[in-house]
Enzyme design. Structure first.
Site, mmCIF file in Angstrom:
data_model
loop_
_atom_site.group_PDB
_atom_site.id
_atom_site.type_symbol
_atom_site.label_atom_id
_atom_site.label_comp_id
_atom_site.label_asym_id
_atom_site.label_seq_id
_atom_site.Cartn_x
_atom_site.Cartn_y
_atom_site.Cartn_z
ATOM 1 C CG ASP A 25 -5.241 7.251 -1.632
ATOM 2 O OD1 ASP A 25 -6.419 7.137 -2.017
ATOM 3 O OD2 ASP A 25 -4.887 8.052 -0.742
ATOM 4 C CG MET A 52 -11.535 12.289 5.090
ATOM 5 S SD MET A 52 -13.238 11.691 4.948
ATOM 6 C CE MET A 52 -14.047 13.106 4.212
ATOM 7 N NE ARG A 53 -4.377 12.146 -1.310
ATOM 8 C CZ ARG A 53 -3.618 11.556 -0.398
ATOM 9 N NH1 ARG A 53 -3.705 10.258 -0.232
ATOM 10 N NH2 ARG A 53 -2.782 12.263 0.329
ATOM 11 C CB ALA A 54 -11.772 8.636 -2.236
#
Length: 683
Positions: A193, A274-276
């Site tokens: 991720d 929320m990184r995506a």
């Protein structure tokens, strides 16, 4: 220095080239992880990118590549005055798999720090890569703590080095590229991720394209400079385009429409955190700048999803990365209305291509992957259960496996297992299973350093130096420390082991419900081995022989695939299976003597076939006991009448026996067994 293969001469691999170029325009995208089989130009493309990177202005003599217009105020070589600098090519730094932590982040001169009280810092690879490219080949084989340090520095744009109260900070902003072959093991989902984009690469199956690959490679090998000269114009054009996209990037507008599409897409695919969303937004913005636009369109959002989401869709370590493109298109269409969303075609074409043009100018989109939603389990077989011998299939015809052999059955649902570990203290590769002396962990003592000092034991060093202060003429408050006084801290942590599964696939195990439970237990142990960073191997025995279904490997998912397709039937050559496993361990001890083994024998303990099968199995088992190999027998015997053969076999092996129920981490029986075992040891 050898001439690199030209980036623009790489045949095919459009998504790979696009992902690299997007990160060259904006390193804030978060780097790229390139996954693929060997021989697919992964390393060639990455090394070729360095020649396209624009030159950088640096402060003359600064080891940390500070920009002369805005030098880092915390630079260890500073402070620097704002002024003219010198130009040099952007560096590409390669991080070896066997690198130490000090080689990555840098090291303090402990002797000078103690004796003189100065911060004498030797920069590491993170400092060398600042404002350039940091390339990690076989990133999946890198130790986890190094990957954590690497990704933390990439995310924060700075590296922090602390040793015994002395700390140094320096800027570390770079384009991070990792390549890996999934056959050699996967990265943990948490680390996956942290990479902004991921690309799956594979060799082309088109003969014409393969011919062109060979033709260009041979031409380059014959005359590297001449071959590079023929591609010089294309290289110059791409380099100029990178510079132009960098200048345009701050002007690109990400409207509410595309932003809503990004949020809806991440929600629809149920990605964690929320990184995506953030990575997709940065990627879509960079795609627009690369295309020479100041507005983000739906096609940018789609391409960003194809690059940023597949590796974030994995819910299980054995799931293949992938994305359902039909679902993606439906989501984009549903949330594509509204001004500035890019849902309509501004050029007026009636049938726009949502993928954009092929190649690095527009990206080609990732081909559909065999993911969890595709109905394929990744082993090349349908995810539906295969009928057993004598049961009709869907077309009304009975399968015809070999004589005495039953078709494979699916594994039961995996569960969390008890921790199985190797007793004693090892010195193997870092992992999470058994106790070991490691570079990281709790401090347990001190010793004289063997080679370079990496972890100072301050109290032991002071204690060694204190008796000699008068003889050394100490007159001030400082402690006079010499090289012989330095002490290395010894630490205890956890190591990864070789977990060798020896699975009984004979007729006595062939009942469908029983074999499904057995496969589920082995799959659960494989999941545990994946999380604990073990190598695994798989030996099976049935009929008259034992077979190495999977040689020891770091690819735990490969073992899961072999397990899924495992047939059953025939006699039980227990001795043959044990002898084959013993041979596997003998070879592995020569290859990796520091890695200790744990044998997990899955059987009901029966032995049939050949003269005196039980006595022969006992003699084979005693070979493991003589070698001191740790072993666990998973007793698969069921029914109201039990012979207890697995327990007897565990005694011959010098190991322990657990039932399938006791293997579960939440098993009451297993808890009672642990308590009783601890009580006996205490007594």
């Amino acid at each position: 220095m050898s001439t690199p293969f030209p980036f623009t001469a790489v045949v095919g691999q459009d998504d790979l080239r696009l992902a690299l170029l997007l990160n060259a325009v904006s390193p804030a995208v978060g780097g790229v992880l390139v996954r693929g089989e060997k021989g697919t130009a992964k390393s060639t493309a990455v090394r070729a990118l360095s020649a396209l990177m624009p030159e950088v202005d640096v402060v003359a003599g600064c080891r940390f590549s500070c920009a002369p217009a805005a030098p880092d105020p915390a630079c260890p070589d500073g402070p620097h005055e704002v002024g003219p600098g010198v130009q040099r090519p952007a560096r590409m730094v390669e991080l070896p798999v066997g690198a130490s932590e000090d080689r990555l982040v840098g090291a303090l001169d402990i002797e000078r720090a103690l004796a003189e009280g100065v911060k004498a810092f030797e920069p590491g690879l993170l400092a060398d890569a600042h404002r350039g490219i940091l390339y990690v080949d076989e990133v999946n084989l890198l130790h986890d703590h190094l990957v954590d340090l690497l990704l933390d520095a990439a995310a924060m744009g700075a590296s922090y080095v602390e040793r015994e109260g002395v700390s140094v900070r320096h800027a570390a902003r770079f384009l991070l590229v990792g390549t890996m072959n999934p056959e050699e093991g996967e990265l943990r989902p948490q680390l996956l991720d942290r990479f902004g984009l991921t690309v799956e690469v594979a060799a082309s199956r088109e003969p014409d394209q393969r011919v062109e690959v060979v033709r260009r490679r041979l031409a380059y090998d014959d005359d590297p400079d001449g071959f590079a000269g023929r591609w010089a114009d294309e290289e110059t054009a791409v380099r100029a385009r990178i510079v132009a996209a960098r200048k345009l990037l701050p002007s690109v507008v990400l409207g509410d429409g595309p932003l809503r599409q990004i949020a809806a897409t991440c929600a629809a695919f149920e990605v964690d955190g929320m990184r995506a969303d953030i990575v997709m937004a940065r990627t879509a913005t960079t795609l627009a700048a690369w295309a020479g636009r100041t507005e983000v369109l739906a096609e940018d959002v789609r391409q960003a999803a194809l690059l940023a989401l597949p590796h974030r869709r994995r819910r299980n370590p054995f799931d293949a990365p992938g994305l359902d493109e039909d679902k993606l298109d439906e989501t984009l269409e549903e949330f594509g209305s509204g001004e500035g969303s890019g849902g309509s075609n501004d050029s007026g074409d009636e049938d726009p291509d949502p993928d954009g043009p092929d190649g690095p100018d527009g990206g080609g989109g990732q081909p559909p992957q065999e993911g969890p939603d595709s109905g394929d389990d990744g082993s090349g077989e349908s995810s539906g259960e295969v009928p057993a011998q004598g049961e009709p299939s869907e077309n009304g015809q009975a399968p015809s496996p070999g004589a005495g052999e039953q078709a494979p059955v699916r594994a039961a649902e995996p569960f969390r297992t008890k921790v199985l570990s190797v007793p004693g203290l090892g010195e193997g590769a870092a992992g999470r299973r058994s106790r070991a002396r490691t570079e990281h962990g709790r401090t347990t003592g001190a010793r004289r350093p063997r080679g370079a000092l990496t972890k100072l034991h301050l109290a032991a060093t002071v204690q060694a130096a204190a008796p000699h202060q008068r003889a050394r003429g100490r007159s001030g408050p400082g402690l006079v420390v010499r090289r012989d006084d330095l002490r290395q801290a010894t630490r205890e942590g956890r190591e990864g082991n070789l977990v060798l599964f020896v699975v009984d696939a004979s007729g006595s195990m062939a009942a469908r419900q029983r074999m499904s439970a057995v496969k589920g237990a082995v799959l659960s142990l494989l999941l545990d081995a994946y999380q604990r960073r073990d190598k695994v191997g798989l030996v099976t025995f049935r009929g008259s022989t034992g077979e190495v279904a999977l040689p020891p490997t770091s690819s735990v998912d490969a073992a899961a695939v072999r397990l899924e397709s495992l047939p059953t039937g025939g006699r039980t050559p227990l001795a043959a299976g044990l002898l084959r496993a013993h041979d596997v361990l003998r070879v592995e001890r020569l290859r990796d003597p520091a890695r200790r083994a744990l044998v997990v024998l899955v059987t009901d303990g029966r032995a049939t076939g050949g003269p005196e099968p039980v006595a022969l199995a006992g003699r084979a088992a005693r070979l493991f006991a003589a070698d001191g190999v740790a072993s666990v027998v998973v007793d698969c015997e069921s029914g109201p009448v039990r012979l207890g053969l697995a327990g007897q076999l565990a005694g011959e092996l010098g190991g322990t026996a657990v039932t399938l129920d006791e293997l579960r981490a939440d098993s009451i029986a297993g808890l009672v067994r642990d308590v009783q075992g601890n009580s006996r040891r205490a007594a």
